[in-house]
Structures are given as C-alpha cells and as structure tokens.
Design an enzyme around this catalytic site. Structure first.
Site, mmCIF file in Angstrom:
data_model
loop_
_atom_site.group_PDB
_atom_site.id
_atom_site.type_symbol
_atom_site.label_atom_id
_atom_site.label_comp_id
_atom_site.label_asym_id
_atom_site.label_seq_id
_atom_site.Cartn_x
_atom_site.Cartn_y
_atom_site.Cartn_z
ATOM 1 C CG ASP A 142 48.343 46.982 -9.804
ATOM 2 O OD1 ASP A 142 48.420 47.558 -10.924
ATOM 3 O OD2 ASP A 142 47.303 46.402 -9.468
ATOM 4 C CG HIS B 6 45.824 48.780 -13.104
ATOM 5 N ND1 HIS B 6 46.138 48.042 -12.158
ATOM 6 C CD2 HIS B 6 44.514 48.524 -13.705
ATOM 7 C CE1 HIS B 6 45.199 47.151 -12.090
ATOM 8 N NE2 HIS B 6 44.106 47.333 -13.200
ATOM 9 C CB SER C 178 41.737 45.706 -11.701
ATOM 10 O OG SER C 178 42.532 45.024 -12.377
#
Length: 711
Positions: free
Chosen positions: A255, A293, A517
């Site tokens: 990620d 994120h 996600s």
C-alpha cells in the site's frame, strides 16, 4: 492488419454464434474477435507461411488438449507458452517445423500465426491521422523474461520518437507514437500490448455540497458504540471469544506504506505486530506512509487497539505483518512495480500466506489484463498464498434506473485466483460521513435517483456501498467474490506529518475512511482467522489458497435482495438474484460462521487434483428435509490477456441424487462452482469433481478445494 487476419477475424459479437455452431477445436475466441480456423485450409499464399525464423504460432487441436499432445510438441522441440480457447496452445517454432508437425499429427486442426492484430488491447484510442504521432505509454508483456531486452531494442529501432523504456521481468514500458502500437505488437516475443495502467488506492473521496461531510467526535473514546471499525457487522467478537484472533498468522500488505516506516518508532497499535518492511515505491528509500491510506488499511487487518485501550482493534489483532510501501516521493503518488511477483515473493519469503491489496487500475473496467494475468501466474506457481484485491470504487447509476450499473470491476481484482472484495455497508451513526447521499457533491452525476439518492451509506448491514464496483468481468466471470463493510470505517491514522485525515480525524490516533480499500483489509483479517481455524480446529497444517477462499465464501451471508427489499428491478431492487451474483459475489463475510464450523462441514484440500476426463466422488448423507451447500474452488493456470475467456482448466461440480438425477451449475467460465439446495429427500448422494478440460494441468491434473455442509 494483413489480409489473412481480416479474413479470419469475425466480429466479437459473433463469438457466441460461432461457439454454438462449431465443433470443438474450430474457433479461437480472442478479444480481437472470433477466428474460424476451419477456413484456413481455403487460404493460400500468406506471407508468414514462408517464415524461416522461429516465432510464435497458435496450434489448435480438434479435441480437448491432452498431455500426449503437449509431449509431442516438446519432443518436436517447440516451446509451449500458454492456452487459448478453444483447444489451442501458443508455441514457438518455425512454420516449416509446424507444418511437418501438423502433417504427422491427425489431431491438429490448424496452425495460425500469432498476429500482432490479436495482441493489442481494445483500450487504445482508435488510431487515426490526427493522433498517430501522439505519445502514448504502453505496457508490453513478453512471453519470457529473456525476450524483454531484445523486444525493447526492437521497439527502440522502430522510431526515434520512442523513449522512456523500462524493462522489468516480462514487462517493457515504453513511450511510443500511437501509430506504432500495431508495429510493436508485430514484434516476435511480444504477447500483449496495452496502455500502461494508472494505479490508485481505493478509498473514496466524498464531499458534501458545501463542505466536507462529517460529524464532530469527542475523540476521547467515550462516544464509541463498538460498531465503528466494521468488525461488529462481520461478527468478529464471536471468533475472538473462542480464541481465534489471527494467532500465528502472517499477513502482508502492499500500500502507501505503514506509519513511520520504522519498527522501533511505529504507532503503538502496531507494537510487536510488524516483522519486516520494504520500500517498493519509485525512488523511495523508506516504507513510511506520508499519505495515510496504508496505515488505515493495516489497522483494519491487525491493529492491536493499544491507543484506544482495546476498543478499536483490527480483525486479526494477534497476527503479524510484512509491510510493503509503494509510495513514490518523486511522484507524490502510489507507484506499483510492473513486476507484481516481486511484492508477493518478498512477503512469501518472510512467512506471509495472505497478501492484501487495496488498489488497482480503475480505467479498463472488467479487463483480464497484463496485471491480472501476472497475479494468476504467481498464484498458480505458489498455491498456498491467498491474495486479496479490492474491487474498485467506480459504482454509479449512470443510466438513472435506481440500480448501480454493472461492469466496473478494476484490475487486478479481475484475476481469477484472487479473493476480490466489494464493499457492503457498515452500520454506525457516529463519525465519518453521515449525510444522505443526495447531499454529496457527486450525487447528481453518480447516484441521481431513488432509492439510492435518499439513502444513507452506513445504515443497513444488508446494503451494498453505492460506490462499490460491480461485475461481471469482461468475459462474464462473477466478481466480486465477497463483500465486507467499507463505509465509515474507523482505523489507525498515520503519524507522518501531513498525512491525510481521509474521511476525517477522530483524534490524533484514528481516522475515518471508506471504500473497497477498507472492506479488503477487514476481509484479510477474517481470512487470517479462517486460516487459524483451518489449522487449529480442522487440523490442516498448510491450507491452500483455494481452501481458504472456499472457506470464506462457504461461510458468507447471502444478502439477497439487499437493503431495499424485493421491490423489483424497475424500482431499484439492489440484488436481483440469489448468490452468486456480480453485486455481492457469494455474500458478506461472517467470521462467527467461520469460527463455528463444525463436524457437519467437510474440508477437502486435494493438492493432487483431478485429471481430464476423470472424476473424484464423495458420498454425502442428507437427512429428511435436508440441505446441502458445497463450494468448489481451484487455483487456475493463468489465462491470456488476448483471450475472450480467461478460464483455462475447467472443472465441474456435480451432485447425483439417490434417483440418479444430476445437478450442476454447468459453468465453463468461472473457477468457482457451488451447489446450494434445501428440502432434500433423505438419502445418500454423490458429490463429484469432474475434470472437463485440463490443458494446463500440473502432471496432467488440476488441484482443487471442496468445502461442503450437509444436514
């Protein structure tokens, strides 16, 4: 395109008609169109029939390919690269050799040059005099890694305008004039050409009409209800109470990075959780997370909840992590390596058997492209690691019928062997974005009519997130495979200065977000729990990825008809059919069901597999008014990005009743099959796994996993 190609390629719309009218081994089903090889005998004088250099050809057989067919090709010194439907193999050799082979083998239907016209993805803007000199970035997949340097050199020799060449494994990325794409595809050694994908993380950016939508939070944990992380809807609590917390499991995440990128200075929720970290971002020297994120994702997988005194934990809070950062400080964006196997191989070497990915390419909907084939190729070679990918966030109602439109799946979530995760709704009333959808700035374009328009995004556990991408894939496969909560999820916030607050900060340690996600790492946490259950409760020391995937879908909750009820398609019914379908896949993850799997459920991890034309059968005893639910999953050989169908090895799941009736999905597209029946008469049934076609088996067979529950 030469005259032979024009003669052989029919319109893509006619593939179905050709398939129905032709016998096996007379049609090549390609993305470029259907090639009727029965016509080849009437074509003479093609220039490629005079080729003396070795190059790639398609050898089609009159019947299903056997191990003997492949053995004969290898004995004649041909390289075999892969399968094309129907009943064809891609080989390298000279045409003279192949002509001799065809003459000596009565089972060969035809030999066809692997034309460049077959290799170009449909995603390019149509070539014209107006754009022929416009630079386009292309991703070229070669048949072998040893072909790549030679192919790159030939691309460079085509035109002085060719620049920016990057060679990585079987991939070449180049910047070329649009008019040269066909010439690139014609180069020997090139398997596929497509626009270079733009990868992005799959968190959703939602804004209210006037300002960022959100609610004020206390930030001191006194306002938490226990539903904020998404684990409540998934029923993790029941598994935790039984000791299934992801213990002894290692999950890898690729990620934007993980917090500080330093194990010794990591956010306290990851204390003792991270065993290693790697930097994969372009020009990156660290695996820190300056975006935020990846840290949020990791928290959903296995955050310890330390900063919140255990209130905000990830699904597998006793598992360990291998962190892989893909943030590029130069690009200030996600930077995915073109050789995806590097991600998986590094994590696998550190012990990970689960790999979660909340990113993808959201421009070529449904495509089984070069990235999807890479993932399937690696999975087929390493069948004990389950790879998860987010489905994407391109769900919208463009046709204004009150239902989310089909066909918006993102690659690599289009791969066959991954567990592809869509987003359902979390159920929480505090924090994040708590407004009606019609108050969102994008609502008038994306979700303009009811029942979606006036709905809230976190108010019904049987609802699907309106932004979650829907299937099927371009070749008709059912995707996503499964769904999990992905709206208003509270998880760990990156401590790197300037990191995004995503959907809003709860406090300095946690932030809200939403998207597939968020659904995917929660599912990865559930898969870690499932692997622990398979090891500790069921007694399978090293379960295959296929068995883990079968267990996940076997225990999922069918959400039919969705949050709006059985109101009919014309009124916006969310899910029109029972599972499997391309809205929910096989349903919503249920971790309690995983933990409570009992003696009525049978787990079969057949690593030897079933051969073509053979079957393996199991006796199943059913009581009066009984039921049977069975899931068959296999890790399939990689398909071709040029093929109209991705499936290679085709298995069938067949139930034979005591009266002799046979029941099957008769599915020849997916590498998942199921039988779900109720109100069965008491008796002994036969459940069979049959090898329909296995052109690319290992030792002539296809391994599989079967999970079934009979009552």
């Amino acid at each position: 395109m030469n005259q032979l190609s024009k003669h052989l390629i029919t319109s893509l719309a006619s593939i179905t008609a050709l398939s129905l009218s032709a016998q096996a081994g007379t049609v090549l089903k390609l993305n470029a169109g259907a090639v009727n090889t029965a016509q080849i005998s009437n074509i003479q004088g093609a220039t490629w029939m005079n080729d003396v250099q070795k190059t790639e050809y398609i050898v089609q057989f009159k019947k299903a390919i056997t191990e003997g067919d492949k053995k004969a090709l290898r004995a004649a010194k041909f390289e075999i690269f892969g399968y094309l439907p129907d009943d064809a193999l891609v080989v390298r050799g000279s045409f003279a050799q192949l002509s001799q082979f065809q003459a000596s083998q009565s089972g060969v239907q035809a030999v066809v040059k692997y034309e460049g016209a077959y290799k170009v993805a449909k995603d390019f803007e149509a070539a014209s005099v107006f754009n022929k000199n416009a630079a386009v970035s292309i991703l070229v997949k070669t048949f072998k890694a040893t072909d790549s340097e030679a192919v790159a050199a030939k691309i460079a020799a085509l035109n002085p305008q060719v620049t920016l060449q990057v060679v990585d494994g079987k991939s070449v990325i180049a910047l070329v004039p649009r008019g040269l794409v066909s010439a690139v595809a014609d180069i020997s050694g090139v398997e596929h050409v497509q626009p270079t994908p733009q990868m992005e993380s799959f968190h959703v950016v939602l804004e209210e009409g006037s300002s960022q939508a959100g609610t004020q939070a206390a930030g001191d944990y006194t306002d938490l209800k226990g539903d904020e992380t998404g684990t409540s809807v998934m029923k993790f609590d029941a598994a935790w109470a039984m000791g299934f917390t992801g213990r002894n499991q290692i999950v890898s995440m690729a990620d934007t990075g993980l917090d500080s990128g330093n194990i010794s200075t990591m956010h306290k929720d990851f204390g003792g959780a991270v065993i290693s970290g790697y930097a994969f971002g372009l020009w990156a020297k660290t695996w820190e997370d300056p975006m935020g994120h990846g840290t949020h994702v990791a928290g959903s997988v296995l955050g310890r909840g330390t900063a919140s005194n255990g209130l905000l934990k990830g699904g597998a809070y006793d598992a360990k992590m291998v962190a892989e950062g893909m943030w590029s400080p130069m690009l200030n964006n996600l930077s995915v390596p073109s050789k995806l196997g590097d991600l998986f191989t590094k994590a696998y070497a550190d012990g990970a058997r689960l790999h979660t990915n909340s990113w993808g390419g959201a421009r070529t909907f449904g495509a089984y492209d070069a990235f999807a084939t890479q993932v399937d190729e690696w999975s087929y070679a390493n069948p004990d690691m389950l790879i998860l990918f987010a489905a994407g966030n391109s769900g919208s109602d463009k046709n204004k019928d009150g239902r989310i439109d089909a066909n918006t799946m993102a690659s690599p979530g289009t791969a066959k062997n991954v567990l592809t995760v869509g987003a359902s709704e979390n159920v929480t009333k505090s924090g994040g974005i708590q407004v009606q959808i019609n108050k969102l700035r994008s609502a008038k374009d994306e979700w303009p009519v009811d029942p979606i328009n006036s709905d809230y995004i976190s108010n019904n556990e049987n609802g699907l997130a309106m932004f979650s991408s829907r299937g099927p894939t371009a070749d008709g496969r059912t995707k996503p495979d499964i769904v999990a909560p992905g709206t208003n999820i509270l998880s760990v916030r990156s401590q790197v200065k300037g990191a995004s607050e995503l959907w809003g900060a709860y406090n300095a340690d946690y932030a809200w977000s939403g998207g597939t996600s968020m659904a995917t790492p929660l599912t990865a946490g559930a898969a870690a729990v499932a692997r622990q259950v398979l090891q500790e409760k069921i007694g399978i020391a090293n379960p295959s990825a296929a068995l883990m995937k079968a267990t996940m879908i076997h225990t999922a909750v069918d959400m039919f008809p969705g949050q709006f009820g059985e109101i009919g398609a014309a009124r916006g019914q969310e899910i029109l059919t029972r599972r499997p379908n391309s809205d929910e896949g096989y349903g919503r993850v249920d971790v309690s069901a995983i933990a409570n799997l009992g003696p009525q459920t049978v787990f079969i991890d057949n690593t030897t597999g079933v051969a073509q034309g053979a079957e393996v059968s199991y006796q199943v005893t059913v009581g009066n008014n009984g039921s049977l639910y069975a899931n068959l999953v296999w890790t399939d050989a990689p398909g071709s990005s040029n093929a109209a169908l991705a499936l290679v090895n085709d298995l069938d799941l067949v139930l034979t009743t005591p009266s002799g009736q046979q029941i099957s999905m008769n599915d020849h597209i997916n590498n998942l099959e199921m039988i779900e029946l109720s109100n069965l008469a008491a008796g002994t049934y036969k459940l069979s796994v049959k090898g329909n076609k296995i052109p690319q088996g290992k030792n002539g067979a296809q391994a599989y996993a079967l999970v079934y529950t009979a009552k």
